[in-house]
Motif scaffolding. Structure first.
Motif, short mmCIF file in Angstrom:
data_model
loop_
_atom_site.label_atom_id
_atom_site.label_comp_id
_atom_site.label_asym_id
_atom_site.label_seq_id
_atom_site.Cartn_x
_atom_site.Cartn_y
_atom_site.Cartn_z
N SER A 137 0.80 -1.22 0.00
CA SER A 137 0.00 0.00 0.00
C SER A 137 0.83 1.28 0.00
O SER A 137 0.40 2.30 -0.53
N LEU B 34 -4.19 -1.12 -8.36
CA LEU B 34 -4.69 -0.12 -7.42
C LEU B 34 -4.31 1.29 -7.86
O LEU B 34 -5.09 2.22 -7.72
N GLN C 252 -11.16 1.53 -6.40
CA GLN C 252 -10.88 0.25 -5.75
C GLN C 252 -9.84 0.41 -4.65
O GLN C 252 -9.90 -0.27 -3.62
N ALA C 253 -8.89 1.32 -4.86
CA ALA C 253 -7.92 1.61 -3.80
C ALA C 253 -8.64 2.16 -2.57
O ALA C 253 -8.30 1.82 -1.43
N ARG D 58 -11.79 1.47 -1.72
CA ARG D 58 -12.48 0.33 -1.10
C ARG D 58 -11.49 -0.49 -0.26
O ARG D 58 -11.81 -0.94 0.83
N TYR D 59 -10.31 -0.70 -0.81
CA TYR D 59 -9.29 -1.47 -0.11
C TYR D 59 -8.88 -0.75 1.18
O TYR D 59 -8.71 -1.38 2.24
N GLU D 60 -8.75 0.56 1.11
CA GLU D 60 -8.41 1.32 2.31
C GLU D 60 -9.48 1.18 3.38
O GLU D 60 -9.15 1.00 4.57
N LEU E 250 -11.49 -1.32 3.85
CA LEU E 250 -11.37 -2.66 4.42
C LEU E 250 -10.22 -2.70 5.42
O LEU E 250 -10.35 -3.23 6.53
N LYS E 251 -9.08 -2.13 5.04
CA LYS E 251 -7.92 -2.16 5.93
C LYS E 251 -8.19 -1.40 7.22
O LYS E 251 -7.79 -1.85 8.30
N LYS F 17 -7.45 -9.58 4.72
CA LYS F 17 -7.47 -8.90 3.43
C LYS F 17 -7.67 -9.84 2.25
O LYS F 17 -7.90 -9.40 1.13
N PHE G 206 -10.66 -9.49 -0.24
CA PHE G 206 -10.55 -8.47 -1.29
C PHE G 206 -9.72 -8.98 -2.45
O PHE G 206 -10.08 -8.80 -3.62
N PHE G 207 -8.61 -9.64 -2.14
CA PHE G 207 -7.76 -10.19 -3.20
C PHE G 207 -8.56 -11.17 -4.06
O PHE G 207 -8.47 -11.16 -5.29
#
Length: 197
Positions: free
Chosen positions: A44, A143, A149-150, A152-154, A156-157, A177, A180-181
């Motif tokens: 990230s 990403l 999508q970045a 969304r990933y943030e 989740l993290k 995580k 998400f992958f």
């Protein structure tokens, strides 16, 4: 600071990564075939604008893996030391887990993991033909090209960081995580296939 504390993006991360990769490259210059090694800033902290744990992830890809002891000797002047993992089943310490649909030859997933605690950095040393080594680079690039999508990933993290704030290590945060992958994997493969086709 909690085990998996997430902080806002820091423009110094890529600068620090470049400096550390340069030091690592100098340390590995004596290895046979070092001119064919790939040096990557991954994770990230390599995605502009993405919040992350303030630990820079680096990767070196090489045709074959020297012993842990040999690598430790070469890396000693750089401040990187072997990372043993917090638990016997800590993910990604001695080997990576194949992604769904990837080759499963165990030798491809062997790795050497180092960290530099005083420099807040982690170094993953993988084979150049490791499907997982390719995945982390493709995921980083995907990403970078998909800010939605970045984001969304943030989210989740950040959720996982709160959930695992009292944990003594990152292991369950890291495992969390994987959903998400798995979700974005088909789109990521399609992107790689269309680019290589």
């Amino acid at each position: 600071m909690p085990a998996a504390a997430i902080v806002d993006y820091n423009v110094d991360w890529p600068v620090r990564a470049e400096r550390l990769l340069s030091k690592i490259g100098g340390a590995f210059g004596c290895l046979q075939g070092s001119d064919r090694f790939d040096y990557d800033h991954i994770g990230s902290t390599a995605v502009p604008g993405l919040a992350a744990k303030p630990i820079v992830d680096l990767q070196v890809r090489m045709p074959s893996l020297p012993s842990l002891a040999d690598l430790a000797g070469l890396l000693a002047p750089t401040g990187f030391v072997p990372a043993p993992g917090a638990r016997p089943d800590s993910p990604g310490v001695h080997h990576d887990t194949p992604r769904p649909g990837d080759r499963t030859d165990a030798v491809l997933y062997e790795k050497r993991l180092f960290h530099a605690p005083d420099q807040a950095a982690i170094l993953h040393i993988r084979r150049i033909d490791s499907p997982f080594a390719a995945f982390v680079v493709h995921f980083r690039d995907w990403l970078r090209q998909h800010p939605d999508q970045a984001h969304r990933y943030e989210l989740l993290k950040r959720t996982l960081a709160v959930k695992h704030a009292g944990d003594p290590d990152y292991d369950d945060y890291t495992r969390g995580k994987s959903s998400f992958f798995d979700e974005i994997d088909p789109r990521l493969r399609e992107r790689v296939s269309s680019r290589d086709g």
